[in-house]
Write a protein that holds these residues in place. Structure first.
Motif, PDB file in Angstrom:
ATOM      1  N   GLN A   1      -8.046  -5.842 -25.820  1.00 57.88           N
ATOM      2  CA  GLN A   1      -9.379  -6.213 -25.369  1.00 57.88           C
ATOM      3  C   GLN A   1      -9.558  -5.763 -23.926  1.00 57.88           C
ATOM      4  OE1 GLN A   1     -10.219 -10.365 -25.771  1.00 57.88           O
ATOM      5  NE2 GLN A   1     -12.182 -10.247 -24.702  1.00 57.88           N
ATOM      6  N   VAL A   2     -10.627  -5.028 -23.700  1.00 61.04           N
ATOM      7  CA  VAL A   2     -10.885  -4.521 -22.359  1.00 61.04           C
ATOM      8  C   VAL A   2     -11.373  -5.656 -21.463  1.00 61.04           C
ATOM      9  CG1 VAL A   2     -12.240  -2.899 -20.998  1.00 61.04           C
ATOM     10  CG2 VAL A   2     -11.465  -2.261 -23.289  1.00 61.04           C
ATOM     11  N   GLN A   3     -10.770  -5.762 -20.309  1.00 60.10           N
ATOM     12  CA  GLN A   3     -11.199  -6.764 -19.337  1.00 60.10           C
ATOM     13  C   GLN A   3     -11.347  -6.122 -17.968  1.00 60.10           C
ATOM     14  OE1 GLN A   3      -8.340 -10.076 -19.616  1.00 60.10           O
ATOM     15  NE2 GLN A   3      -9.966 -11.265 -20.577  1.00 60.10           N
ATOM     16  N   LEU A   4     -12.421  -6.489 -17.289  1.00 62.11           N
ATOM     17  CA  LEU A   4     -12.660  -6.066 -15.918  1.00 62.11           C
ATOM     18  C   LEU A   4     -12.792  -7.350 -15.096  1.00 62.11           C
ATOM     19  CD1 LEU A   4     -13.842  -3.680 -17.774  1.00 62.11           C
ATOM     20  CD2 LEU A   4     -15.169  -3.070 -15.740  1.00 62.11           C
ATOM     21  N   VAL A   5     -11.952  -7.482 -14.096  1.00 62.41           N
ATOM     22  CA  VAL A   5     -11.965  -8.693 -13.276  1.00 62.41           C
ATOM     23  C   VAL A   5     -12.181  -8.305 -11.829  1.00 62.41           C
ATOM     24  CG1 VAL A   5     -10.706 -10.733 -12.537  1.00 62.41           C
ATOM     25  CG2 VAL A   5     -10.437  -9.883 -14.890  1.00 62.41           C
ATOM     26  N   SER A  21     -12.458  -5.767  -5.214  1.00 63.70           N
ATOM     27  CA  SER A  21     -11.540  -5.070  -6.107  1.00 63.70           C
ATOM     28  C   SER A  21     -11.937  -5.359  -7.544  1.00 63.70           C
ATOM     29  CB  SER A  21     -10.102  -5.549  -5.892  1.00 63.70           C
ATOM     30  OG  SER A  21      -9.667  -5.316  -4.579  1.00 63.70           O
ATOM     31  N   CYS A  22     -11.641  -4.420  -8.416  1.00 60.29           N
ATOM     32  CA  CYS A  22     -11.886  -4.606  -9.837  1.00 60.29           C
ATOM     33  C   CYS A  22     -10.669  -4.103 -10.596  1.00 60.29           C
ATOM     34  CB  CYS A  22     -13.132  -3.860 -10.281  1.00 60.29           C
ATOM     35  SG  CYS A  22     -13.471  -3.985 -12.060  1.00 60.29           S
ATOM     36  N   ASP A  23     -10.067  -5.002 -11.317  1.00 64.69           N
ATOM     37  CA  ASP A  23      -8.849  -4.697 -12.080  1.00 64.69           C
ATOM     38  C   ASP A  23      -9.231  -4.513 -13.550  1.00 64.69           C
ATOM     39  OD1 ASP A  23      -5.617  -6.415 -12.477  1.00 64.69           O
ATOM     40  OD2 ASP A  23      -6.358  -4.475 -13.173  1.00 64.69           O
ATOM     41  N   VAL A  24      -8.983  -3.342 -14.071  1.00 68.40           N
ATOM     42  CA  VAL A  24      -9.308  -3.024 -15.469  1.00 68.40           C
ATOM     43  C   VAL A  24      -8.033  -3.094 -16.299  1.00 68.40           C
ATOM     44  CG1 VAL A  24     -10.380  -1.375 -17.023  1.00 68.40           C
ATOM     45  CG2 VAL A  24     -11.099  -1.469 -14.631  1.00 68.40           C
ATOM     46  N   SER A  25      -8.060  -3.881 -17.355  1.00 67.19           N
ATOM     47  CA  SER A  25      -6.880  -4.026 -18.195  1.00 67.19           C
ATOM     48  C   SER A  25      -7.253  -3.956 -19.671  1.00 67.19           C
ATOM     49  CB  SER A  25      -6.183  -5.357 -17.897  1.00 67.19           C
ATOM     50  OG  SER A  25      -7.042  -6.438 -18.195  1.00 67.19           O
ATOM     51  N   GLY A  26      -6.231  -3.842 -20.508  1.00 63.18           N
ATOM     52  CA  GLY A  26      -6.456  -3.834 -21.945  1.00 63.18           C
ATOM     53  C   GLY A  26      -7.042  -2.553 -22.483  1.00 63.18           C
ATOM     54  N   ILE A  27      -6.867  -1.450 -21.729  1.00 60.69           N
ATOM     55  CA  ILE A  27      -7.458  -0.187 -22.193  1.00 60.69           C
ATOM     56  C   ILE A  27      -6.402   0.737 -22.762  1.00 60.69           C
ATOM     57  CG2 ILE A  27      -9.341  -0.360 -20.543  1.00 60.69           C
ATOM     58  CD1 ILE A  27      -7.974   1.833 -18.897  1.00 60.69           C
ATOM     59  N   ASP A  28      -6.839   1.550 -23.716  1.00 60.35           N
ATOM     60  CA  ASP A  28      -5.968   2.580 -24.283  1.00 60.35           C
ATOM     61  C   ASP A  28      -6.685   3.921 -24.246  1.00 60.35           C
ATOM     62  OD1 ASP A  28      -6.555   1.827 -27.840  1.00 60.35           O
ATOM     63  OD2 ASP A  28      -7.902   2.206 -26.168  1.00 60.35           O
ATOM     64  N   ASN A  76      -5.642   1.663 -12.612  1.00 51.33           N
ATOM     65  CA  ASN A  76      -6.926   1.284 -13.226  1.00 51.33           C
ATOM     66  C   ASN A  76      -7.675   0.279 -12.360  1.00 51.33           C
ATOM     67  OD1 ASN A  76      -6.636   2.961 -15.506  1.00 51.33           O
ATOM     68  ND2 ASN A  76      -5.384   1.418 -16.531  1.00 51.33           N
ATOM     69  N   MET A  77      -7.767   0.594 -11.087  1.00 52.37           N
ATOM     70  CA  MET A  77      -8.455  -0.265 -10.129  1.00 52.37           C
ATOM     71  C   MET A  77      -9.578   0.527  -9.460  1.00 52.37           C
ATOM     72  SD  MET A  77      -6.770  -3.304  -9.827  1.00 52.37           S
ATOM     73  CE  MET A  77      -7.188  -3.869  -8.172  1.00 52.37           C
ATOM     74  N   VAL A  78     -10.645  -0.175  -9.137  1.00 47.17           N
ATOM     75  CA  VAL A  78     -11.718   0.398  -8.325  1.00 47.17           C
ATOM     76  C   VAL A  78     -12.044  -0.604  -7.230  1.00 47.17           C
ATOM     77  CG1 VAL A  78     -13.557  -0.485  -9.842  1.00 47.17           C
ATOM     78  CG2 VAL A  78     -13.993   1.496  -8.351  1.00 47.17           C
ATOM     79  N   TYR A  79     -12.379  -0.063  -6.055  1.00 41.95           N
ATOM     80  CA  TYR A  79     -12.593  -0.886  -4.873  1.00 41.95           C
ATOM     81  C   TYR A  79     -13.968  -0.581  -4.274  1.00 41.95           C
ATOM     82  CZ  TYR A  79      -7.522  -0.936  -5.371  1.00 41.95           C
ATOM     83  OH  TYR A  79      -6.241  -1.040  -5.872  1.00 41.95           O
ATOM     84  N   LEU A  80     -14.468  -1.551  -3.527  1.00 45.22           N
ATOM     85  CA  LEU A  80     -15.698  -1.343  -2.778  1.00 45.22           C
ATOM     86  C   LEU A  80     -15.511  -1.944  -1.391  1.00 45.22           C
ATOM     87  CD1 LEU A  80     -18.585  -0.203  -2.876  1.00 45.22           C
ATOM     88  CD2 LEU A  80     -19.355  -2.512  -3.451  1.00 45.22           C
ATOM     89  N   GLN A  81     -15.370  -1.081  -0.410  1.00 46.95           N
ATOM     90  CA  GLN A  81     -15.303  -1.529   0.978  1.00 46.95           C
ATOM     91  C   GLN A  81     -16.720  -1.638   1.502  1.00 46.95           C
ATOM     92  OE1 GLN A  81     -12.595  -2.387   2.979  1.00 46.95           O
ATOM     93  NE2 GLN A  81     -14.184  -3.015   4.431  1.00 46.95           N
TER      94      GLN A  81
END
Length: 117
Positions: A1-5, A21-28, A76-81
């Protein structure tokens, strides 16, 4: 299951800075575009910035020069400063990613940013 936190939101004074910060998990799958949007009370969600898998970026005029998007594709992270924050930046900030193959998009649940003296 894809999750973005998303994380890193909070209350900051005008002129201050925050880093989301955004942590993306559960991806294939491979992530193509990663982006940030925001939604202020009573207003539609608006696009702010994106970064492609090649590292190309785009910003809306209201945040260009103040906000910087970056990504760590290995994590699998994206950031916004966010610098030089203004009261009008107050909103819930959402990260968004799009699959490189199908173009299917996924949203995070959002993190609140409040800019107030």
């Amino acid at each position: 299951q894809v999750q973005l936190v998303e994380s890193g939101g909070g209350v900051v004074q005008p002129g201050g800075s925050l880093r989301l910060s955004c942590d993306v998990s559960g991806i294939d799958f491979d992530i193509g575009v990663m982006a940030w949007h925001r939604q202020a009370p009573g207003r539609p969600r608006e696009f702010l910035t994106l970064i492609t898998s090649a590292g190309m970026t785009n910003y809306v005029d209201s945040v260009r020069g103040r906000f910087t998007i970056s990504r760590d594709s290995a994590k699998n992270m994206v950031y916004l400063q966010m610098n030089s924050l203004k009261p009008e930046d107050t909103a819930v900030y959402f990260c968004y990613v799009r699959r490189q193959d199908s173009g299917t998009g996924y949203w995070g649940q959002g993190t609140q940013v409040t800019v107030s003296a």
